[in-house]
Design a protein around this motif. Structure first.
Motif, PDB file in Angstrom:
ATOM      1  N   UNK A  18       0.817  -1.220   0.000  1.00 50.70           N
ATOM      2  CA  UNK A  18       0.000   0.000   0.000  1.00 50.70           C
ATOM      3  C   UNK A  18       0.848   1.267   0.000  1.00 50.70           C
ATOM      4  N   UNK A  19       2.055   1.170   0.563  1.00 52.47           N
ATOM      5  CA  UNK A  19       2.964   2.311   0.590  1.00 52.47           C
ATOM      6  C   UNK A  19       4.374   1.795   0.361  1.00 52.47           C
ATOM      7  N   UNK A  20       5.110   2.450  -0.536  1.00 47.65           N
ATOM      8  CA  UNK A  20       6.463   2.004  -0.845  1.00 47.65           C
ATOM      9  C   UNK A  20       7.429   3.168  -0.727  1.00 47.65           C
ATOM     10  N   UNK A  21       8.550   2.927  -0.070  1.00 48.54           N
ATOM     11  CA  UNK A  21       9.580   3.944   0.117  1.00 48.54           C
ATOM     12  C   UNK A  21      10.858   3.450  -0.548  1.00 48.54           C
ATOM     13  N   UNK A  22      11.329   4.191  -1.551  1.00 47.83           N
ATOM     14  CA  UNK A  22      12.489   3.805  -2.332  1.00 47.83           C
ATOM     15  C   UNK A  22      13.727   4.580  -1.876  1.00 47.83           C
ATOM     16  N   UNK A  23      14.877   3.920  -1.926  1.00 47.27           N
ATOM     17  CA  UNK A  23      16.117   4.586  -1.537  1.00 47.27           C
ATOM     18  C   UNK A  23      17.288   3.940  -2.262  1.00 47.27           C
ATOM     19  N   UNK A  24      17.958   4.699  -3.111  1.00 45.55           N
ATOM     20  CA  UNK A  24      19.124   4.198  -3.840  1.00 45.55           C
ATOM     21  C   UNK A  24      20.187   5.283  -3.919  1.00 45.55           C
ATOM     22  N   UNK A  25      21.386   4.888  -4.368  1.00 51.56           N
ATOM     23  CA  UNK A  25      22.425   5.883  -4.586  1.00 51.56           C
ATOM     24  C   UNK A  25      23.829   5.315  -4.501  1.00 51.56           C
TER      25      UNK A  25
ATOM     26  N   UNK B  79      -2.909   0.821 -13.100  1.00 55.31           N
ATOM     27  CA  UNK B  79      -3.787   0.160 -14.072  1.00 55.31           C
ATOM     28  C   UNK B  79      -4.939  -0.578 -13.407  1.00 55.31           C
ATOM     29  N   UNK B  80      -4.671  -1.189 -12.235  1.00 55.50           N
ATOM     30  CA  UNK B  80      -5.734  -1.962 -11.588  1.00 55.50           C
ATOM     31  C   UNK B  80      -6.557  -1.141 -10.604  1.00 55.50           C
ATOM     32  N   UNK B  81      -6.201   0.116 -10.444  1.00 57.83           N
ATOM     33  CA  UNK B  81      -6.996   1.008  -9.610  1.00 57.83           C
ATOM     34  C   UNK B  81      -6.856   0.799  -8.118  1.00 57.83           C
ATOM     35  N   UNK B  82      -5.903  -0.032  -7.690  1.00 55.11           N
ATOM     36  CA  UNK B  82      -5.732  -0.282  -6.257  1.00 55.11           C
ATOM     37  C   UNK B  82      -5.096   0.903  -5.538  1.00 55.11           C
ATOM     38  N   UNK B  83      -4.269   1.641  -6.261  1.00 58.58           N
ATOM     39  CA  UNK B  83      -3.620   2.804  -5.671  1.00 58.58           C
ATOM     40  C   UNK B  83      -2.428   2.426  -4.812  1.00 58.58           C
ATOM     41  N   UNK B  84      -1.527   3.387  -4.638  1.00 62.97           N
ATOM     42  CA  UNK B  84      -0.344   3.197  -3.797  1.00 62.97           C
ATOM     43  C   UNK B  84       0.258   4.558  -3.499  1.00 62.97           C
ATOM     44  N   UNK B  85       0.858   4.684  -2.327  1.00 61.28           N
ATOM     45  CA  UNK B  85       1.612   5.879  -1.962  1.00 61.28           C
ATOM     46  C   UNK B  85       3.089   5.584  -2.174  1.00 61.28           C
ATOM     47  N   UNK B  86       3.766   6.461  -2.919  1.00 61.06           N
ATOM     48  CA  UNK B  86       5.166   6.243  -3.281  1.00 61.06           C
ATOM     49  C   UNK B  86       6.021   7.381  -2.737  1.00 61.06           C
TER      50      UNK B  86
ATOM     51  N   UNK C 172      -1.046  12.525 -11.197  1.00 61.83           N
ATOM     52  CA  UNK C 172      -2.263  13.250 -10.819  1.00 61.83           C
ATOM     53  C   UNK C 172      -3.490  12.746 -11.576  1.00 61.83           C
ATOM     54  N   UNK C 173      -3.258  12.118 -12.714  1.00 56.70           N
ATOM     55  CA  UNK C 173      -4.378  11.638 -13.524  1.00 56.70           C
ATOM     56  C   UNK C 173      -4.829  10.237 -13.108  1.00 56.70           C
ATOM     57  N   UNK C 174      -4.105   9.618 -12.186  1.00 56.72           N
ATOM     58  CA  UNK C 174      -4.400   8.241 -11.787  1.00 56.72           C
ATOM     59  C   UNK C 174      -4.992   8.216 -10.387  1.00 56.72           C
ATOM     60  N   UNK C 175      -6.177   7.685 -10.271  1.00 61.32           N
ATOM     61  CA  UNK C 175      -6.890   7.621  -8.998  1.00 61.32           C
ATOM     62  C   UNK C 175      -6.128   6.748  -8.000  1.00 61.32           C
ATOM     63  N   UNK C 176      -5.949   7.274  -6.797  1.00 57.66           N
ATOM     64  CA  UNK C 176      -5.337   6.492  -5.726  1.00 57.66           C
ATOM     65  C   UNK C 176      -3.825   6.448  -5.753  1.00 57.66           C
ATOM     66  N   UNK C 177      -3.192   7.186  -6.656  1.00 58.23           N
ATOM     67  CA  UNK C 177      -1.731   7.185  -6.755  1.00 58.23           C
ATOM     68  C   UNK C 177      -1.182   8.508  -6.242  1.00 58.23           C
ATOM     69  N   UNK C 178      -0.364   8.433  -5.220  1.00 53.09           N
ATOM     70  CA  UNK C 178       0.266   9.640  -4.669  1.00 53.09           C
ATOM     71  C   UNK C 178       1.780   9.413  -4.636  1.00 53.09           C
ATOM     72  N   UNK C 179       2.518  10.380  -5.155  1.00 52.63           N
ATOM     73  CA  UNK C 179       3.974  10.271  -5.243  1.00 52.63           C
ATOM     74  C   UNK C 179       4.597  11.505  -4.620  1.00 52.63           C
TER      75      UNK C 179
END
Length: 421
Positions: free
Chosen positions: A223-230, A282-289, A345-352
């Motif tokens: 439901x929420x993913x936190x990315x970290x690289x470098x 695509x599946x409309x489930x949404x995720x916070x990134x 912004x055009x995708x429901x349930x997606x916050x980045x």
């Protein structure tokens, strides 16, 4: 006629309780103040929503640049210590390893434009109830994850429910109190990669157009993913794209074109974000990134020499500038996140969102384990050569601030969602 007990007061006489009550209150007041000082009531009751005034909601709706600020001394110190939390990687447990100076624990980040409240474990647990949170990336992702677990553990007990891989690179904890799962996925490039080893080639191999399915295949359950690289992009590597060799970074002896690592990191980040959007949008489930920006190291001299990161206090404002590789790495991440946010912004349930921690981390040269990545390194005297960790962060330490900012963004999102309902 009733006979009065000698143990009962006369009905017309003042009650002993009433007589003693004022004195008891005066006696308890100093005790209460001491308790408040050492154990401030920063927690909210679990499952009890935060009630905000209209003025407070306006504050949360006002944009705040958390990168603009300074470190100020804070006598309250951290929420946890190195002995009360069992999830800290041994190399970052600076307190138990005998680091003698503890001043690094008593600083907090003060943004110039807004307030950054003390982390509230109960608020975080309430807002993320019934969610699966995944930290994906390199050891900085793990560093932030362990910080979060330690702070949450002050309010609710995390149970380790899954463990796999060398050095526990894939783990999941469950908070039964709020049905929250928090996982860590080792994926230092976010894309498919083969890490160098004694048995294989002496360089990493990256496939920049193919996501690492170790975490990509689990997106449906995140439901929420936190990315970290470098930092891993600095190592020697050969890069592949479309099944062909794209080039390499520091690969003497191989007949490949040297292309550095900046563009490759950008491609890897594009692939990861594109995959998340395609599979979750695509599946409309949404995720916070969230993407945590590059965390600078603070080596001064050789990594295996005493005094590699000797500072014991934060840099003052203007004393250290964000420049060179640190600025370049952050710039790539900022550009890619901003580009993706337009489409999101055009995708429901997606916050980045970007978790921009580069500058505030740059200002904390005192927060690394240094030689205390190992227990009591100078127990037998000061040695000239000693391995130092000037990359990762002591726990507790500056990385706790990353999770403070994370919570504030989540809290703002929650308020905005409620207003739309």
């Amino acid at each position: 006629m009733d006979v009065m007990s000698p143990l009962k007061p006369h009905p017309n006489s003042p009650s002993p309780t009433k007589k003693l009550l004022p004195f008891a209150l005066y006696a308890l007041l100093p005790i209460a103040l001491l308790c408040f000082y050492f154990h401030p009531f920063h927690h909210l009751p679990p499952n009890n929503p935060t009630i905000l005034t209209k003025e407070e909601e306006i504050v949360y709706e006002t944009p705040c640049d958390y990168t603009d600020g300074r470190w100020v001394h804070d006598k309250m110190g951290p929420l946890y210590n190195g002995t009360t939390c069992g999830t800290i990687k041994d190399g970052q447990n600076c307190i138990s390893h005998g680091r003698p100076d503890l001043d690094y624990l008593y600083w907090r980040w003060r943004p110039s434009q807004c307030k950054l409240p003390r982390f509230s474990p109960n608020t975080f647990l309430r807002l993320l109830s019934n969610k699966h949170i995944a930290f994906v990336g390199d050891s900085m992702a793990r560093n932030q994850l362990e910080s979060l677990l330690c702070m949450l553990a002050t309010a609710s007990n995390p149970n380790l429910v899954y463990r796999d891989g060398e050095d526990n690179k894939f783990r999941t904890w469950h908070f039964a109190s709020h049905n929250i799962s928090i996982s860590v996925y080792w994926s230092p490039f976010l894309v498919k990669g083969v890490e160098k080893s004694k048995a294989g080639p002496n360089h990493n191999e990256l496939y920049v157009d193919t996501v690492d399915e170790k975490w990509g295949s689990d997106l449906d359950h995140i439901d929420m993913i936190l990315l970290s690289i470098g930092h891993w992009f600095l190592h020697p590597a050969v890069y592949y794209e479309g099944g062909l060799v794209l080039g390499c970074h520091y690969c003497p002896g191989l007949n490949h074109t040297e292309i550095g690592f900046y563009d490759v990191m950008r491609k890897a980040l594009k692939t990861a974000l594109k995959t998340i959007i395609e599979r979750k949008g695509a599946n409309g489930n949404g995720i916070d990134v969230f993407l945590a920006t590059f965390s600078p190291s603070h080596f001064e001299g050789e990594w295996d020499k005493a005094g590699a990161c000797p500072k014991t206090k934060p840099y003052k404002e203007g004393e250290k500038m964000l420049e060179g590789m640190d600025a370049d790495m952050r710039a790539i991440e900022v550009e890619e996140i901003e580009a993706v946010k337009v489409n999101a912004k055009q995708i429901e349930g997606l916050r980045i969102e970007m978790l921009d921690v580069t500058k505030l981390s740059l200002m904390r040269p005192d927060g690394h384990p240094g030689p205390y990545m190992y227990p009591f390194p100078f127990a037998n005297g000061v040695r000239e050569r000693v391995q130092n960790d000037c990359v990762h962060w002591c726990l507790p330490g500056p990385v706790d601030t990353w999770n403070q900012i994370l919570l504030e963004v989540i809290r703002k999102w929650s308020i905005q969602s409620r207003r739309k309902e």
